[in-house]
Design a protein around this motif. Structure first.
Motif, PDB file in Angstrom:
ATOM      1  N   CYS A  12     -58.461 -12.551  47.371  1.00  0.00           N
ATOM      2  CA  CYS A  12     -56.908 -12.269  47.497  1.00  0.00           C
ATOM      3  C   CYS A  12     -56.776 -10.919  47.594  1.00  0.00           C
ATOM      4  O   CYS A  12     -57.015 -10.003  46.689  1.00  0.00           O
ATOM      5  CB  CYS A  12     -56.518 -12.912  46.090  1.00  0.00           C
ATOM      6  SG  CYS A  12     -54.731 -12.953  46.166  1.00  0.00           S
ATOM      7  N   LEU A  13     -56.158 -10.335  48.722  1.00  0.00           N
ATOM      8  CA  LEU A  13     -55.673  -8.964  48.750  1.00  0.00           C
ATOM      9  C   LEU A  13     -54.211  -8.716  48.929  1.00  0.00           C
ATOM     10  O   LEU A  13     -53.704  -7.859  49.632  1.00  0.00           O
ATOM     11  CB  LEU A  13     -56.281  -8.594  50.190  1.00  0.00           C
ATOM     12  CG  LEU A  13     -57.944  -8.614  50.074  1.00  0.00           C
ATOM     13  CD1 LEU A  13     -58.405  -8.153  51.698  1.00  0.00           C
ATOM     14  CD2 LEU A  13     -58.434  -7.657  49.243  1.00  0.00           C
ATOM     15  N   LEU A  14     -53.263  -9.777  48.233  1.00  0.00           N
ATOM     16  CA  LEU A  14     -51.970  -9.611  48.268  1.00  0.00           C
ATOM     17  C   LEU A  14     -51.391  -8.241  47.676  1.00  0.00           C
ATOM     18  O   LEU A  14     -52.098  -7.768  46.366  1.00  0.00           O
ATOM     19  CB  LEU A  14     -51.340 -10.844  47.558  1.00  0.00           C
ATOM     20  CG  LEU A  14     -51.343 -12.120  48.481  1.00  0.00           C
ATOM     21  CD1 LEU A  14     -52.678 -12.440  49.057  1.00  0.00           C
ATOM     22  CD2 LEU A  14     -50.518 -13.262  47.671  1.00  0.00           C
ATOM     23  N   ASN A  15     -50.377  -7.854  47.869  1.00  0.00           N
ATOM     24  CA  ASN A  15     -49.673  -6.798  47.252  1.00  0.00           C
ATOM     25  C   ASN A  15     -49.334  -7.353  45.861  1.00  0.00           C
ATOM     26  O   ASN A  15     -49.028  -8.517  45.653  1.00  0.00           O
ATOM     27  CB  ASN A  15     -48.400  -6.409  47.839  1.00  0.00           C
ATOM     28  CG  ASN A  15     -48.619  -5.380  48.962  1.00  0.00           C
ATOM     29  OD1 ASN A  15     -49.701  -4.676  48.931  1.00  0.00           O
ATOM     30  ND2 ASN A  15     -47.733  -5.343  49.949  1.00  0.00           N
TER      31      ASN A  15
ATOM     32  N   MET B  93     -51.001  -7.494  58.063  1.00  0.00           N
ATOM     33  CA  MET B  93     -52.265  -6.992  57.633  1.00  0.00           C
ATOM     34  C   MET B  93     -53.512  -8.373  57.927  1.00  0.00           C
ATOM     35  O   MET B  93     -54.525  -7.880  57.949  1.00  0.00           O
ATOM     36  CB  MET B  93     -52.086  -7.143  56.025  1.00  0.00           C
ATOM     37  CG  MET B  93     -51.546  -5.828  55.614  1.00  0.00           C
ATOM     38  SD  MET B  93     -52.360  -4.424  56.063  1.00  0.00           S
ATOM     39  CE  MET B  93     -53.718  -4.222  54.944  1.00  0.00           C
ATOM     40  N   GLY B  94     -53.082  -9.395  57.900  1.00  0.00           N
ATOM     41  CA  GLY B  94     -54.051 -10.446  58.382  1.00  0.00           C
ATOM     42  C   GLY B  94     -54.249 -10.309  59.675  1.00  0.00           C
ATOM     43  O   GLY B  94     -55.566 -10.704  59.975  1.00  0.00           O
TER      44      GLY B  94
ATOM     45  N   LYS C 101     -47.581 -13.813  51.745  1.00  0.00           N
ATOM     46  CA  LYS C 101     -46.577 -13.154  51.110  1.00  0.00           C
ATOM     47  C   LYS C 101     -47.006 -13.906  49.537  1.00  0.00           C
ATOM     48  O   LYS C 101     -47.448 -14.908  49.584  1.00  0.00           O
ATOM     49  CB  LYS C 101     -45.250 -13.197  51.451  1.00  0.00           C
ATOM     50  CG  LYS C 101     -45.194 -12.641  52.751  1.00  0.00           C
ATOM     51  CD  LYS C 101     -45.131 -11.049  52.556  1.00  0.00           C
ATOM     52  CE  LYS C 101     -44.764 -10.275  54.036  1.00  0.00           C
ATOM     53  NZ  LYS C 101     -45.066  -8.905  53.695  1.00  0.00           N
ATOM     54  N   ALA C 102     -46.708 -13.086  48.535  1.00  0.00           N
ATOM     55  CA  ALA C 102     -46.908 -13.592  47.315  1.00  0.00           C
ATOM     56  C   ALA C 102     -46.211 -14.959  47.012  1.00  0.00           C
ATOM     57  O   ALA C 102     -46.733 -15.800  46.335  1.00  0.00           O
ATOM     58  CB  ALA C 102     -46.384 -12.551  46.250  1.00  0.00           C
ATOM     59  N   LEU C 103     -45.045 -15.074  47.471  1.00  0.00           N
ATOM     60  CA  LEU C 103     -44.046 -16.363  47.437  1.00  0.00           C
ATOM     61  C   LEU C 103     -44.762 -17.567  48.198  1.00  0.00           C
ATOM     62  O   LEU C 103     -44.553 -18.558  47.745  1.00  0.00           O
ATOM     63  CB  LEU C 103     -42.598 -16.076  47.986  1.00  0.00           C
ATOM     64  CG  LEU C 103     -41.978 -15.086  47.200  1.00  0.00           C
ATOM     65  CD1 LEU C 103     -40.398 -15.013  48.165  1.00  0.00           C
ATOM     66  CD2 LEU C 103     -41.440 -15.681  45.829  1.00  0.00           C
ATOM     67  N   GLY C 104     -45.595 -17.160  49.167  1.00  0.00           N
ATOM     68  CA  GLY C 104     -46.178 -18.086  50.012  1.00  0.00           C
ATOM     69  C   GLY C 104     -47.675 -18.580  49.669  1.00  0.00           C
ATOM     70  O   GLY C 104     -48.132 -19.444  50.112  1.00  0.00           O
TER      71      GLY C 104
END
Length: 310
Positions: free
Chosen positions: A100-103, A11-12, A77-80
């Motif tokens: 912020c466009l994270l899932n 996505m980025g 990723k959310a974890l990162g």
């Protein structure tokens, strides 16, 4: 506007590509060595619905960031997310806006550790993309993007960012009720992301099963129950229809969602704890259970262990 894309995965890369093609000053930031070096040597290679293209675009490792940007778009990723923001502190100036466009859900607390709340934008996007290898992005179909300022009184700044992204063909709008959109998108991911990873299939294959309507209906009801506790009333029949609409090959039915890409294709740990797992945790906090989300979360973690995901 000087823009950084923090997290230049699928996505980025999509956002960076479209912004660059629109003439924006954009830099990608990513820690994946093969990806960074491939883009530096060959440019970002793009397959856009079968049309091949290549674009020269700057890309940095997080530790190479030395100057601030006007806008940082987060696609880790959310974890990162926490580690990325910690490593790119020089990018976060006094007036830097962070989108912020994270899932998933619950990223506000992480971002607000690094930037003032008035500089923070939350958003939701239904664009899709994949990586065919280091430096090679595969862009699918059409999509849209909605965003909103977190602190009231900063609507004009948010609208400026939305207009910039819209001019890059990203169908971006300012939405004063973007939290509804975020829950709607999270519910979609809760229905398909973990399940496709578990079943090792694309969206269309899952959607064609007899079990899909039941799973979708129950997962959506669990997301709606948690959202209602936060004053957000999801239109459940509409959300179910929204999920079902993606299964067609004419839409994105052939797409493998991000959890499949991470776990099955790359052997990586997933962000399930920020999707179904977030709903399972929040439901317990509100005094009830979300059994479908609980089970999907547990099964994905089991598969992570079986595959030795890291």
């Amino acid at each position: 506007m000087k823009i950084a894309i923090a997290g230049a995965g699928a996505m980025g890369s999509r956002f960076g590509y479209q912004l660059k093609k629109a003439g924006q000053d954009v830099t990608l930031i990513d820690p994946w060595t093969d990806h960074v070096e491939a883009i530096r040597e060959h440019g970002l290679q793009v397959d856009y619905d079968g049309q091949l293209d290549s674009v020269e675009i700057p890309i940095l490792y997080p530790q190479e960031v030395t100057e601030s940007y006007d806008l940082v778009v987060c696609f880790t990723k959310a974890l990162g997310l926490d580690a990325m923001l910690a490593n790119i502190k020089p990018a976060l100036g006094e007036h830097t806006r962070v989108l912020c466009l994270l899932n998933g859900l619950g990223h506000e607390k992480t971002v607000e550790k690094y930037v003032p709340a008035e500089n923070f934008l939350i958003g939701n996007t239904i664009w899709t993309a994949g990586l065919d290898g280091p430096g090679k992005a595969h862009l699918y179909g059409s999509g849209s993007l909605a965003l909103q300022n977190v602190v009231p009184g900063h609507e004009e700044q948010a609208k400026e960012v939305a207009e910039l992204l819209d001019q890059a063909g990203l169908n971006a709008t300012f939405d004063p009720n973007v939290r509804y959109s975020i829950y709607r998108k999270a519910a979609l991911n809760g229905c398909v992301n973990g399940v496709c990873a578990l079943l090792d299939c694309n969206l269309g294959s899952f959607g064609s099963t007899d079990s899909a309507p039941v799973i979708i209906r129950e997962v959506v009801s669990e997301f709606a129950a948690v959202a209602a506790q936060e004053g957000i009333i999801l239109d459940q029949p509409e959300v179910v229809s929204y999920v079902e609409s993606i299964f067609s090959p004419d839409s994105i039915g052939e797409h493998f969602p991000s959890l499949h890409q991470d776990l099955v294709q790359k052997g990586r740990l997933t962000e399930i704890d920020f999707i179904n797992g977030a709903i399972a945790r929040q439901a317990v906090e509100y005094g009830f259970r979300a059994p479908y989300c609980e089970l999907i979360t547990l099964l994905v973690h089991s598969k992570e262990q079986i595959l030795g995901a890291k």
